[in-house]
Motif scaffolding. Sequence first.
Motif, mmCIF file in Angstrom:
data_model
loop_
_atom_site.group_PDB
_atom_site.id
_atom_site.type_symbol
_atom_site.label_atom_id
_atom_site.label_comp_id
_atom_site.label_asym_id
_atom_site.label_seq_id
_atom_site.Cartn_x
_atom_site.Cartn_y
_atom_site.Cartn_z
ATOM 1 N N TYR A 56 0.824 -1.214 0.000
ATOM 2 C CA TYR A 56 0.000 0.000 0.000
ATOM 3 C C TYR A 56 0.855 1.259 0.000
ATOM 4 O O TYR A 56 0.581 2.205 -0.735
ATOM 5 C CB TYR A 56 -0.968 0.006 1.188
ATOM 6 N N ILE A 57 1.882 1.275 0.814
ATOM 7 C CA ILE A 57 2.753 2.454 0.869
ATOM 8 C C ILE A 57 3.421 2.690 -0.483
ATOM 9 O O ILE A 57 3.455 3.819 -0.983
ATOM 10 C CB ILE A 57 3.791 2.321 2.007
ATOM 11 N N LEU A 58 3.917 1.628 -1.111
ATOM 12 C CA LEU A 58 4.556 1.758 -2.421
ATOM 13 C C LEU A 58 3.583 2.211 -3.507
ATOM 14 O O LEU A 58 3.985 2.850 -4.472
ATOM 15 C CB LEU A 58 5.217 0.440 -2.835
ATOM 16 N N SER A 59 2.310 1.882 -3.338
ATOM 17 C CA SER A 59 1.329 2.326 -4.335
ATOM 18 C C SER A 59 1.043 3.830 -4.205
ATOM 19 O O SER A 59 0.501 4.441 -5.122
ATOM 20 C CB SER A 59 0.030 1.523 -4.203
ATOM 21 N N ILE A 60 1.437 4.414 -3.067
ATOM 22 C CA ILE A 60 1.201 5.843 -2.834
ATOM 23 C C ILE A 60 2.437 6.674 -3.192
ATOM 24 O O ILE A 60 2.337 7.681 -3.883
ATOM 25 C CB ILE A 60 0.809 6.094 -1.364
ATOM 26 N N GLU A 61 3.603 6.228 -2.711
ATOM 27 C CA GLU A 61 4.852 6.969 -2.941
ATOM 28 C C GLU A 61 6.004 5.977 -3.100
ATOM 29 O O GLU A 61 6.023 4.945 -2.432
ATOM 30 C CB GLU A 61 5.169 7.893 -1.753
ATOM 31 N N PRO A 62 6.979 6.319 -3.947
ATOM 32 C CA PRO A 62 8.165 5.447 -4.059
ATOM 33 C C PRO A 62 9.046 5.603 -2.812
ATOM 34 O O PRO A 62 9.366 6.705 -2.400
ATOM 35 C CB PRO A 62 8.878 5.967 -5.308
ATOM 36 N N ILE A 63 9.389 4.474 -2.203
ATOM 37 C CA ILE A 63 10.177 4.463 -0.963
ATOM 38 C C ILE A 63 11.286 3.429 -1.133
ATOM 39 O O ILE A 63 11.056 2.375 -1.732
ATOM 40 C CB ILE A 63 9.287 4.064 0.249
ATOM 41 N N SER A 64 12.455 3.708 -0.574
ATOM 42 C CA SER A 64 13.540 2.731 -0.666
ATOM 43 C C SER A 64 13.162 1.465 0.108
ATOM 44 O O SER A 64 12.444 1.516 1.114
ATOM 45 C CB SER A 64 14.847 3.302 -0.117
#
Length: 195
Positions: free
Chosen positions: A138-146
């Motif tokens: 879910y987090i990756l679908s919102i913003e790119p994160i390492s």
Amino acid sequence: MDDLRRKKGLETKNRIRISTTTILAREGMSGLSAKKIADEAGISKSNLFHHFQSIDDILIDLFETITSEIGHALSNFKFKSLEEFFHMLGELTLQLSVEKEETFIAMFHYFNIALTNPNYKQRIVKLKQHLIKIFSDYILSIEPISHVTLTNITESIVITLDAFGMHYSLDRNKEKFMNQWKIQSDFYCHYLRNT
């Protein structure tokens, strides 16, 4: 006829899950027995063992069902921001601890036994890993994160939500819970965006 039999079988399995949860919440792991579960479900022990080979199999099924429900509850939402996602996690934790209070209490009984039982411990770790994956996606679908940052935060989210949910169950103060969760989730957003 097969569809009716399958439907009845699914209903019985669900009654067994509910009965197991009720006994776990009321008496803890030491209170579980096939007879108690069957009596609570209103079925015979042989019917119970027709659907599950052992109490352990019931517990495996029960906690896989709980994990699946959490993932399903989140799948109903599309999040536009990390803040919205974290707010919904807080709301979902409140909802689960109220609507599924017995399940919540049963999970804590199970967790306590898992501290000393390697098989149960392995299942709790598997449950945690599954939730970490759901939250990461879910987090990756919102913003790119390492990847490293995401792994650190999602494990922390699972642990923190467990603790917040447990403490909310003690005092039932929704406003206090959401204020404290906002402080925590603001930190998560800052960490995710700046690490």
